[in-house]
Design a protein around this motif. Structure first.
Motif, PDB file in Angstrom:
ATOM      1  N   TYR A   1       0.873  -1.169   0.000  1.00  0.00           N
ATOM      2  CA  TYR A   1       0.000   0.000   0.000  1.00  0.00           C
ATOM      3  C   TYR A   1       0.915   1.225   0.000  1.00  0.00           C
ATOM      4  O   TYR A   1       1.808   1.330   0.842  1.00  0.00           O
ATOM      5  N   GLN A   2       0.674   2.153  -0.936  1.00  0.00           N
ATOM      6  CA  GLN A   2       1.553   3.316  -1.029  1.00  0.00           C
ATOM      7  C   GLN A   2       0.748   4.601  -1.153  1.00  0.00           C
ATOM      8  O   GLN A   2      -0.226   4.679  -1.916  1.00  0.00           O
ATOM      9  N   ASP A   3       1.171   5.614  -0.379  1.00  0.00           N
ATOM     10  CA  ASP A   3       0.607   6.955  -0.452  1.00  0.00           C
ATOM     11  C   ASP A   3       1.464   7.752  -1.423  1.00  0.00           C
ATOM     12  O   ASP A   3       2.556   8.208  -1.077  1.00  0.00           O
ATOM     13  N   GLN A   4       0.969   7.942  -2.644  1.00  0.00           N
ATOM     14  CA  GLN A   4       1.780   8.580  -3.674  1.00  0.00           C
ATOM     15  C   GLN A   4       1.774  10.101  -3.588  1.00  0.00           C
ATOM     16  O   GLN A   4       2.693  10.752  -4.097  1.00  0.00           O
TER      17      GLN A   4
ATOM     18  N   ARG B   1      -7.842  21.039  -4.186  1.00  0.00           N
ATOM     19  CA  ARG B   1      -8.039  21.172  -5.629  1.00  0.00           C
ATOM     20  C   ARG B   1      -6.707  21.052  -6.362  1.00  0.00           C
ATOM     21  O   ARG B   1      -6.618  20.483  -7.450  1.00  0.00           O
ATOM     22  N   GLN B   2      -5.648  21.554  -5.731  1.00  0.00           N
ATOM     23  CA  GLN B   2      -4.330  21.516  -6.373  1.00  0.00           C
ATOM     24  C   GLN B   2      -3.648  20.153  -6.231  1.00  0.00           C
ATOM     25  O   GLN B   2      -2.731  19.839  -6.991  1.00  0.00           O
ATOM     26  N   PHE B   3      -4.050  19.353  -5.229  1.00  0.00           N
ATOM     27  CA  PHE B   3      -3.354  18.096  -4.946  1.00  0.00           C
ATOM     28  C   PHE B   3      -4.358  16.949  -4.791  1.00  0.00           C
ATOM     29  O   PHE B   3      -4.981  16.799  -3.730  1.00  0.00           O
ATOM     30  N   PRO B   4      -4.537  16.133  -5.838  1.00  0.00           N
ATOM     31  CA  PRO B   4      -5.385  14.947  -5.691  1.00  0.00           C
ATOM     32  C   PRO B   4      -4.754  13.957  -4.704  1.00  0.00           C
ATOM     33  O   PRO B   4      -3.534  13.948  -4.507  1.00  0.00           O
ATOM     34  N   GLN B   5      -5.592  13.149  -4.087  1.00  0.00           N
ATOM     35  CA  GLN B   5      -5.117  12.056  -3.241  1.00  0.00           C
ATOM     36  C   GLN B   5      -4.929  10.816  -4.115  1.00  0.00           C
ATOM     37  O   GLN B   5      -5.829  10.448  -4.877  1.00  0.00           O
TER      38      GLN B   5
ATOM     39  N   ARG C   1      -3.851  -1.555  -8.226  1.00  0.00           N
ATOM     40  CA  ARG C   1      -4.975  -0.611  -8.261  1.00  0.00           C
ATOM     41  C   ARG C   1      -4.516   0.750  -7.755  1.00  0.00           C
ATOM     42  O   ARG C   1      -3.811   0.850  -6.755  1.00  0.00           O
ATOM     43  N   ARG C   2      -4.951   1.795  -8.465  1.00  0.00           N
ATOM     44  CA  ARG C   2      -4.667   3.176  -8.057  1.00  0.00           C
ATOM     45  C   ARG C   2      -5.988   3.922  -7.918  1.00  0.00           C
ATOM     46  O   ARG C   2      -6.753   4.048  -8.872  1.00  0.00           O
ATOM     47  N   ASP C   3      -6.241   4.425  -6.698  1.00  0.00           N
ATOM     48  CA  ASP C   3      -7.432   5.235  -6.422  1.00  0.00           C
ATOM     49  C   ASP C   3      -7.039   6.698  -6.376  1.00  0.00           C
ATOM     50  O   ASP C   3      -6.091   7.090  -5.672  1.00  0.00           O
ATOM     51  N   VAL C   4      -7.793   7.547  -7.089  1.00  0.00           N
ATOM     52  CA  VAL C   4      -7.500   8.971  -7.182  1.00  0.00           C
ATOM     53  C   VAL C   4      -8.725   9.750  -6.733  1.00  0.00           C
ATOM     54  O   VAL C   4      -9.800   9.646  -7.329  1.00  0.00           O
TER      55      VAL C   4
ATOM     56  N   THR D   1     -18.199  18.383  -4.751  1.00  0.00           N
ATOM     57  CA  THR D   1     -17.276  18.482  -5.887  1.00  0.00           C
ATOM     58  C   THR D   1     -16.213  17.395  -5.886  1.00  0.00           C
ATOM     59  O   THR D   1     -15.347  17.379  -6.757  1.00  0.00           O
ATOM     60  N   THR D   2     -16.260  16.497  -4.911  1.00  0.00           N
ATOM     61  CA  THR D   2     -15.235  15.454  -4.797  1.00  0.00           C
ATOM     62  C   THR D   2     -15.636  14.217  -5.597  1.00  0.00           C
ATOM     63  O   THR D   2     -16.771  13.726  -5.486  1.00  0.00           O
ATOM     64  N   THR D   3     -14.718  13.726  -6.404  1.00  0.00           N
ATOM     65  CA  THR D   3     -14.937  12.497  -7.173  1.00  0.00           C
ATOM     66  C   THR D   3     -13.826  11.503  -6.863  1.00  0.00           C
ATOM     67  O   THR D   3     -12.708  11.887  -6.529  1.00  0.00           O
ATOM     68  N   VAL D   4     -14.160  10.232  -6.960  1.00  0.00           N
ATOM     69  CA  VAL D   4     -13.193   9.163  -6.728  1.00  0.00           C
ATOM     70  C   VAL D   4     -13.133   8.296  -7.973  1.00  0.00           C
ATOM     71  O   VAL D   4     -14.152   7.727  -8.392  1.00  0.00           O
ATOM     72  N   ASP D   5     -11.964   8.213  -8.584  1.00  0.00           N
ATOM     73  CA  ASP D   5     -11.740   7.373  -9.757  1.00  0.00           C
ATOM     74  C   ASP D   5     -10.667   6.347  -9.438  1.00  0.00           C
ATOM     75  O   ASP D   5      -9.937   6.461  -8.441  1.00  0.00           O
ATOM     76  N   ASN D   6     -10.584   5.365 -10.292  1.00  0.00           N
ATOM     77  CA  ASN D   6      -9.530   4.370 -10.095  1.00  0.00           C
ATOM     78  C   ASN D   6      -9.165   3.720 -11.413  1.00  0.00           C
ATOM     79  O   ASN D   6      -9.928   3.742 -12.389  1.00  0.00           O
TER      80      ASN D   6
END
Length: 774
Positions: A352-355, A363-367, A411-414, A436-441
């Protein structure tokens, strides 16, 4: 080709071990002694003889025409060196690349190694455990247990050690069971709440026929990095291991070694800690504006070169399980010695990695959070024949086969809020709002199937008792195939995730390795040799999460041509051992990683980078001034340079790197160690030791990023041991990094800032170990 759990490995273990079990029933062979002769007594002023198996049969170190560094297992345990990465800190010709997972690590010898997380590439440095080659570099980073010695063979070793030894070999040899029943308990306690425990028993199970040993290991460490988000300690580990070994001699001429080992590791190494808020461009050296928004995002962490803290809501961690079984059978067929080594190894890795390395989404930094699952199996079979010694032509020849299969899911979750209109903070950061928050992967499943078969041999023509010629060759046939399937919740690229992609491919290549040269004994104490060698590393595919169309093309095999001259000497009535080597090696179709960008996120790109070369001079010595005082050391001046770099189309990094150094290769490295023994009282002895390890400036990025340069530094360590051989007690005090010198084992571009990997000895620390032999 889709790798499933049912096809992941084609043979049952019973069938895998069949060749060696059949060999055990055949005609017998004398048992080969794998240990050095008894060391001189404590009062001897001569240097003990070191026996190595670099030529696939036991021989004194000083007679082998190969540049070799040997480190004893006892010294590793006393110095709290428990992994190959830690060992390289005291081996001037070897270095190690740190990462957040075993998948991200690499070994280098003479400045050359492989940096890639792709399962479709083999390492440049071969790691061998009790004669068994490991196919992936991550398999060799486990904790070491019951080590007799580690042999570091420098330069191409393909004639005897396999196809992935074009830069060298690190051979780990574990201890054999003793003939008499005995055991040990070894406990260590170190600052930072690091605890280590070893326990082992050994002895005869059937007199004269079966000897066995069994060992257990536990180690845990809180870590030396603080996560200010929750106060947790990171960069630590929790590891448990076991090793069992049986030596069976059903008659005086037969020897069977059965070995089983397992290590379970749980590490929480972060993806680096922030050290700088600017990025310096290469080759202009223009310093970019400070990344003040990132600075605000990681606050209260203050990036600096000595920073040991992060601010993250995700704990980067890895669960790593390594295990293996092997059977080695040695027997005699007339005057020839025959050997069979059958082995099966398994590697499971979940990371598991926190990129993004931040605690919140802006807004400037996605998770960006990654999870990867790896399952790897390999089967190897080696058959060898060795001629009797003392003939005009002495030789070792054989056949080698490896089957390896790798299956991964990544898997990468953004999480992002590109449309957030929340009020900006004073720093300029714009918080996210739920609406306004969305979660993609993106999810990628991919696999690798590789097969390698080879025939090899090396021998010596003994023209006279003092003059011989070395000649060896290897023919290898490699087959490599892959499949890849990536899905994404978006049709277009999202930060760090390319669109959906499906691919498959295969390749097969024939490769050749070889070595030739003279060896001359000037007298009984001085030997010189000269060799010309060719190394070969097989084809590769850049199979990874963000694989794209141009990665379908196989990476060409990497080859090397090396020339080496060496001298080995035992002088002053065996009170001084001095060995020298000079070499010049050129690599063609060098397989390397180059930084690339995916929707603003840095990833790596595997390419045939062109040609590189490495040349230098190495020296190591041992001087025994008296029975009590010994000084040893080693030094290497290695110029590892990029000769001609092939810049891939669309590369994000500068390719103006011709003439620049290879990453992880300082020009100078050296170590010096001194030991003094003296009696105390009542049968107790004191052993005082100190060592100094130095390396010059080193760059960690093949793109020569100025921020990836670690300045020169030196580390001072010391030990004080009290031991009583008759009672079986020893107590050792350890002091590491006494000058409190902070340094980085890797520096990486995080996208607008730089981060470093923090070594265990980044700060001064002390510890104590207590051992009881019974």
């Amino acid at each position: 080709m889709k790798l499933t759990s049912s096809t992941r490995y084609p043979r049952r273990l019973e069938l895998a071990l069949l060749p060696s079990l059949i060999a055990a029933a055949l005609a017998s062979m004398p048992a080969h002694a794998q240990q050095a002769p008894a060391a001189p007594s404590a009062e001897s002023s001569q240097i003990e003889t070191v026996i190595v198996t670099a030529t696939k049969r036991p021989a004194p170190l000083q007679t082998v025409p190969i540049a070799i560094t040997v480190i004893s297992g006892a010294q590793l345990e006393k110095s709290n060196l428990n992994t190959l990465g830690a060992i390289t800190s005291q081996t001037p010709t070897a270095s190690f690349r740190s990462g957040a997972s075993n998948k991200d690590t690499s070994l280098f010898i003479r400045g050359v190694g492989t940096i890639s997380t792709s399962p479709g590439i083999e390492p440049t440095v071969s790691t061998v455990i009790d004669g068994v080659v490991t196919a992936r570099p991550g398999q060799s980073t486990m904790d070491l247990l019951d080590v007799d010695r580690v042999e570091v063979l420098r330069g191409p070793q393909g004639t005897l050690f396999g196809k992935n030894a074009s830069a060298g070999v690190i051979s780990i040899v574990t201890r054999d069971p003793g003939a008499e029943f005995g055991g040990y308990v070894d406990l260590g306690f170190y600052q930072g709440n690091e605890k280590r425990a070893r326990f082992g028993v050994s002895g005869e199970l059937k007199p004269g026929v079966v000897r066995g040993s069994f060992s257990l290991m536990h180690g845990d460490y809180d870590g030396n990095i603080t996560n200010v988000a929750n106060g947790a300690r990171l960069n630590g580990y929790d590891r448990n291991g076991a090793r069992g070994k049986l030596i069976i001699t059903p008659n005086p001429d037969t020897r069977i070694a059965l070995i089983a080992d397992m290590v379970k590791s749980r590490d929480n190494t972060p993806t680096g800690v922030p050290v700088g808020l600017t990025v310096t461009a290469y080759p202009s050296n223009v310093v970019g504006a400070p990344n003040t928004q990132y600075q605000a995002g990681v606050a209260p962490v203050v990036p600096s070169k000595t920073n040991r803290s992060i601010n993250s809501e995700i704990e980067t961690r890895v669960a790593d399980d390594n295990s293996g079984l092997s059977a080695q059978v040695d027997w005699n067929a007339g005057a020839h010695a025959l050997t069979s080594i059958t082995a099966y190894r398994k590697w499971e890795n979940t990371q598991y990695q926190d990129q993004d390395r931040l605690p919140l989404t802006y807004r400037q930094f996605p998770q960006t959070v990654d999870k990867g699952d790896l399952s790897f199996n390999q089967f190897t079979q080696e058959l060898r024949v060795a001629s009797p010694k003392g003939q005009f032509f002495d030789y070792v020849g054989g056949l080698f086969y490896m089957k390896a299969e790798n299956a991964e899911t990544y898997r990468r979750d953004v999480t992002r809020c590109v449309n957030s209109v929340a009020a900006a903070l004073p720093s300029g950061l714009v918080p996210c709002t739920p609406s306004t928050t969305t979660v993609d992967n993106g999810v990628a499943t991919y696999g690798i199937d590789s097969t390698s078969a080879s025939v090899f041999g090396e021998g010596a023509f003994n023209f006279r008792s003092d003059l011989r010629a070395i000649a060896g060759a290897r023919y290898t046939r490699d087959k490599l195939s892959f499949d890849h399937n990536r899905t994404s919740t978006q049709l277009a690229a999202i930060p760090g995730v390319r669109p959906a992609f499906v691919a498959a491919g295969s390749t097969s290549v024939t490769g050749y390795s070889g070595r030739i040269g003279p060896q001359f004994d000037i007298n009984r104490d001085v030997m010189v040799y000269a060799t010309a060698s060719r190394g070969y590393k097989g084809p590769a595919y850049n199979v990874f999460f963000n694989m794209q169309a141009f990665d379908n093309i196989a990476i060409k095999p990497e080859t090397s041509n090396s020339y080496e001259i060496g001298l080995k000497s035992s002088l002053l009535n065996n009170r001084l051992r001095l060995n020298l080597a000079a070499f010049n090696t050129k690599y063609d179709n060098y397989q390397a990683n180059l930084n690339d960008l995916v929707a603003g996120t840095i990833v790596t790109r595997l390419i045939n980078a062109g040609s590189v070369s490495t040349k230098g001079i190495e020296m190591d010595f041992v001087a025994k001034f008296s029975s009590r005082f010994t000084v040893s050391g080693a030094a290497a001046n290695i110029q590892a340079r990029i000769d001609s770099f092939n810049c891939p189309p669309g590369a994000s990094a500068s390719c103006d790197v011709n003439g620049k150094p290879l990453p992880f290769s300082p020009d100078w490295r050296a170590n010096l160690r001194a030991n003094y023994k003296m009696p105390v009282s009542g049968g107790w002895m004191a052993d005082v030791g100190a060592d100094y390890n130095y390396q010059s400036e080193v760059v960690y990025d093949i793109g020569q990023a100025p921020d990836s340069i670690q300045p020169a530094f030196g580390i001072i360590n010391a030990t004080l041991s009290l031991y009583n051989s008759e009672q079986g007690w020893s107590v050792t005090l350890v002091g590491k990094n006494l000058a409190n010198k902070s340094y980085a084992t890797n520096l990486v571009n995080g996208g607008g800032f730089f981060a470093r990997y923090v070594p265990r000895d980044d700060q001064r620390y002390f510890g104590i170990s207590v051992r009881k032999d019974f």
